[in-house]
Write an enzyme that holds these catalytic residues in place. Sequence first.
Site, mmCIF file in Angstrom:
data_model
loop_
_atom_site.group_PDB
_atom_site.id
_atom_site.type_symbol
_atom_site.label_atom_id
_atom_site.label_comp_id
_atom_site.label_asym_id
_atom_site.label_seq_id
_atom_site.Cartn_x
_atom_site.Cartn_y
_atom_site.Cartn_z
ATOM 1 N N GLU A 1 39.256 41.403 43.492
ATOM 2 C CA GLU A 1 38.549 40.287 44.339
ATOM 3 C C GLU A 1 38.279 40.724 45.805
ATOM 4 O O GLU A 1 37.556 40.190 46.371
ATOM 5 C CB GLU A 1 39.415 38.936 44.152
ATOM 6 N N HIS B 1 28.409 34.849 42.466
ATOM 7 C CA HIS B 1 29.895 35.717 42.486
ATOM 8 C C HIS B 1 29.991 36.565 41.621
ATOM 9 O O HIS B 1 30.370 37.596 41.626
ATOM 10 C CB HIS B 1 31.131 34.759 42.321
ATOM 11 N N SER C 1 30.832 38.708 47.815
ATOM 12 C CA SER C 1 30.170 37.470 47.363
ATOM 13 C C SER C 1 30.142 36.335 48.536
ATOM 14 O O SER C 1 29.570 35.271 48.176
ATOM 15 C CB SER C 1 30.258 36.868 45.959
ATOM 16 N N HIS D 1 30.935 40.739 41.264
ATOM 17 C CA HIS D 1 31.835 41.852 40.329
ATOM 18 C C HIS D 1 30.978 42.918 39.657
ATOM 19 O O HIS D 1 31.312 43.926 39.436
ATOM 20 C CB HIS D 1 32.283 40.736 39.331
HETATM 21 FE FE LIG Z 1 35.974 36.685 40.593
#
Ligand SMILES: [Fe+2]
Length: 300
Positions: free
Chosen positions: A224, A179, A243, A184
């Site tokens: 996100e 993730h 992700s 990110h």
């Molecule tokens: Fe996150």
Amino acid sequence: MLIETAAKTAEPDFGVTNYCPSDAELPAFRDMQFEDINELHLDHPGANDLEYRERRDYIASLAKNFRETGDITDVEYNESEQDIWRHVATRLDELHQKYASPFYVKAKEDLGITTQRIPQLSELNNRLKETTGFRLAPIEGLVETRGFLSWLSYRVMLSTQYIRHHSRPEYTPEPDIVHESIGHIPMFTNPAFADYSQFVGHGARKANDEQLEALGRLYWFTVEFGLVKDGSETKAYGAGLLSSFGELEHAFSDQVDRRPFDLERVINTDYNYSDMQPILYVIPSYAELKEVTRKYIESF
Ligand SMILES: [Fe+2]
């Protein structure tokens, strides 16, 4: 990712500007605050796997070393962990070619994030510092909202290092290295996105409880789960989308209401973090996201 928590009082006023703090200007990492950080929730696929729990907790403990020394410890990932990465990263890479923002696809490549091995936070941290002055700080897991977002004010992203459980490679209820580094980290090499993230961080330091809740929503629907215009097309730049196989394909299905980004509307939209997202917001550009957010945070 972040979780809700009780708020503290806002800090005294300071300017909503972009700057890269020197090492000396950073708050001490050892002062990071968090709650229930080492608990693995019962719904985690690895909750009943003692070997997994010990391994996860060992890797998490490296974050404590970081707070004492300031040095990121590289993890010697084993073959089973590398297999999980190769499986997930390969499948995500195929989806990224189709659905991810062109900036993201190039940034991931430029950072040397491949389908073949788990990247180390130390190497990604060095590359980030060279591009936008962002840094990575290892963390054991989910952190309370104000604490997590406030570090963005110093251009610091808190980042886990352990990897999800092998039984469900497509899923993790907590952030992991997939993730963080696939979701990110590439976007923090975008100057406007990095500046925007810093403004969110400034906001978290100034916000009252209500404003903090609004910032949590803004973060959710951008960092996100954000979508961005790319010519006549729409692409993904949010880490929760990039992700996750399921979320990424779902985001472009006809089950999702993809709305033009409107800050006022975004900060008033509720979300449920355990369901597929039925509403997403499409920004016109990262630069525009940065500018509307600057004005919003200045109003705090
Ligand atoms: Fe996150």
